[in-house]
Design an enzyme around this catalytic site. Structure first.
Site, short mmCIF file in Angstrom:
data_model
loop_
_atom_site.label_atom_id
_atom_site.label_comp_id
_atom_site.label_asym_id
_atom_site.label_seq_id
_atom_site.Cartn_x
_atom_site.Cartn_y
_atom_site.Cartn_z
N ASP A 1 36.57 -9.88 8.69
CA ASP A 1 37.84 -10.59 8.49
C ASP A 1 38.67 -10.52 9.76
OD1 ASP A 1 37.74 -7.85 7.76
OD2 ASP A 1 39.51 -8.02 6.49
N GLU B 1 38.67 1.24 16.58
CA GLU B 1 38.00 0.40 15.60
C GLU B 1 37.01 -0.57 16.23
OE1 GLU B 1 39.61 -2.49 12.01
OE2 GLU B 1 40.75 -2.35 13.87
#
EC number: 3.2.1.28
Length: 549
Positions: free
Chosen positions: A326, A509
């Site tokens: 996403d 991340e």
């Protein structure tokens, strides 16, 4: 499976003027046909009643007021707040005072809600620590203990301890956790592996599936189905035997295949699409078609610019979140515009590879238990899926797997998701060899492999590299005998993470790996997060295999 060789193959307020008009795609089902082809899903079996209400459901216009007023920089903050009293009393109070001239919305929220705890500020990395030491010392920081459910909180209590990714993510996430688990055993944390195994099994038992994460607003969707891979990992690391999870694997499979039996060709229901030839493949889906609680304002803004019915856009945004990617050009009709998202119209290569693994795992464990009938049934299902993937998602001209646009009946983009069939043993040796050439030529950089070839500003696109994609590529190519490519990706990724760690003393991340010194990856709906669970897990596992960089 590690290092094994594969031997065999108010609506007025929300309106703005836009210069876009919605033109019906000739390959799309028209609205009246859509209703027949995609009937409304039933409530998920096993879903708890009132206490599983999402914050948007519970606080109604108060929720919309808070999110649209942007009193918090992050849309996820308010959904993660816990009420200090009965939510109905809060809503009644809000309706009484909201029109007062001196009404302060921020103060009202702070008076009536507990704000989410912030954990990251409690930990300061020791710059003298090696990369391995840093990761080992982070596990306690990222661990959350089981707690009594705070009444009316969005957090779903779990029976055992669990690992969170870090930063804004203070809950456990389904597919993140698998890659985090890879490093836990290497750090001697089999205790946490056992806890997480129990938690995921518990969620399947109680919700009928593993939600996106343990929040009420995540219950309407799942994430990439990696529980079968978790079970395999538990057995390899001596945590749990695979046989005890057979019923859980079957329950997860039933969730993903719900409604398949009643479909005719070119119809879809929830996660399942019946192809023109009658075969079954899967897509990502969310049972809700409203803005996501945790990204409410962002979703409303995206839908306003789409020119499509908002509920269609919301569904596709939610399905994109279910994909784990996403967002990415994989789901966009116009690669530079999120409002063009059509997630539910794509059949993803990675999802179907993960489901092949699930079918194979059920067959294998059934064989261990002497259940020949179930073994045969699920072996047939796995083989049928592989045949359908080869028919619809394999691009023989270019030697790559691609997603498939089932509405337009054409292949879609190439991405690093193409390596998942190798990771789960679904590809032939010829397919693996040809895919290796494509990855070398199109995705490989000195810092690892890119998510896609396309630079769109979305976080799951070029120039970003992500730990789970590196791990699956490394292991996938090595399992098919391409040790050189697997090792090259491994050393490149370890170098990327270590160079960034030496400068900033943290793991993050995602990383910008498209040339030059590795730096923070950009894109996405929220600031870059550090911590970071799955990066830690993959890197810790790689250190055990290759040593510290």
């Amino acid at each position: 499976m590690l290092n094994q060789k594969i031997q065999n193959p108010n609506p007025d307020e929300l309106m703005i003027e836009i210069d876009l008009c919605y033109e019906l795609d000739p390959y799309e089902l028209k609205l009246d046909e859509m209703i027949e082809a995609e009937p409304e899903p039933e409530m998920i079996e096993g879903l708890p009643a009132s206490d599983a209400l999402t914050p948007a459901d519970r606080y109604l216009e108060l929720f919309e007021h808070v999110q649209s007023a942007k009193i918090f920089p992050d849309s996820k903050t308010f959904p993660d707040c816990a009420p200090k009293m009965d939510p109905l009393d809060i809503l009644i109070r809000y309706r009484k005072v909201r029109r007062h001239r001196d009404f302060d919305l921020r103060q009202f929220v702070e008076n009536h809600f507990w704000l989410p705890e912030v954990y990251s500020s409690e930990y300061v990395s020791n710059p003298e620590n090696s990369l391995k030491e840093h990761i080992d010392q982070l596990w306690p920081v990222l661990t959350r203990e089981p707690q009594d459910h705070i009444p009316w909180s969005s957090l779903l209590a779990l029976p055992q301890s669990y690992i969170v990714p870090g930063g804004r993510f203070s809950e456990t996430y389904y597919w993140d956790s698998y890659f985090t688990m890879l490093g836990l055993a290497e750090s001697g944390r089999e205790d946490l592996l056992k806890c997480m195994a129990d938690n995921f099994a518990w969620m399947i038992e109680n919700y009928g599936h593993i939600p996106n994460g343990n929040r009420t607003y995540y219950l309407s969707r799942s994430q990439p189905p990696v529980f079968a891979l978790m079970v395999e990992l538990f057995e390899e690391d001596g945590v749990r035997g695979a046989r005890r999870y057979l019923d859980h694997l079957k329950m997860e499979y039933a969730f993903w295949m719900d409604g398949a039996e009643s479909l005719i060709p070119n119809q879809a229901y929830r996660h399942v699409v019946r192809m023109p030839d009658g075969s079954l493949l899967n897509r990502y889906w969310d049972d809700r078609d409203t803005p996501r609680d945790e990204s409410w304002l962002e979703d409303v803004e995206t839908a306003k610019h789409s020119g499509r019915p908002p509920n269609e856009v919301y569904r596709d945004l939610r399905a994109g979140a279910a994909s784990g990617w996403d967002y990415s050009s994989r789901w966009l009709r116009d690669a530079g515009r999120l409002a063009s998202i059509r997630t539910t119209q794509f059949i993803p290569i990675d999802l179907n590879a993960f489901l092949f693994k699930l079918e194979s795992a059920i067959a294998n464990i059934s064989a261990l238990k002497g259940d020949k009938e179930t073994e045969t049934l699920f072996r047939q299902k796995a083989n049928a899926r592989r045949d359908a993937v080869n028919r619809y998602l394999w691009d023989d001209e270019n030697g790559i797997y691609r997603d498939y646009d089932w509405r337009r009946e054409q292949l879609a983009l190439f991405s690093a998701a193409a390596i998942v069939p190798l990771y789960v043993g679904m590809a032939s040796h010829e397919q693996a060899d040809r895919l290796g050439d494509a990855v070398r030529n199109r995705l490989l950089t000195p810092g690892g492999i890119l998510a896609t070839e396309y630079e769109t500003g979305e976080q799951w696109d070029k120039p970003n590299g992500w730990a789970p994609l590196q791990w699956m590529a490394i292991q996938g190519f090595k399992m098919y005998g391409d040790d050189h490519l697997g090792d090259e990706i491994a050393h490149s990724w370890l170098q990327t993470v270590n160079l960034f760690y030496q400068q900033h003393h943290k793991l993050i991340e995602k990383y910008h790996i498209a040339g030059g010194t590795p730096r923070e990856g950009g894109g996405g709906e929220y600031p870059l997060q550090d911590g970071f669970g799955w990066t830690n897990g993959v890197v810790r596992r790689l250190i055990s295999l290759y040593g510290e960089p």
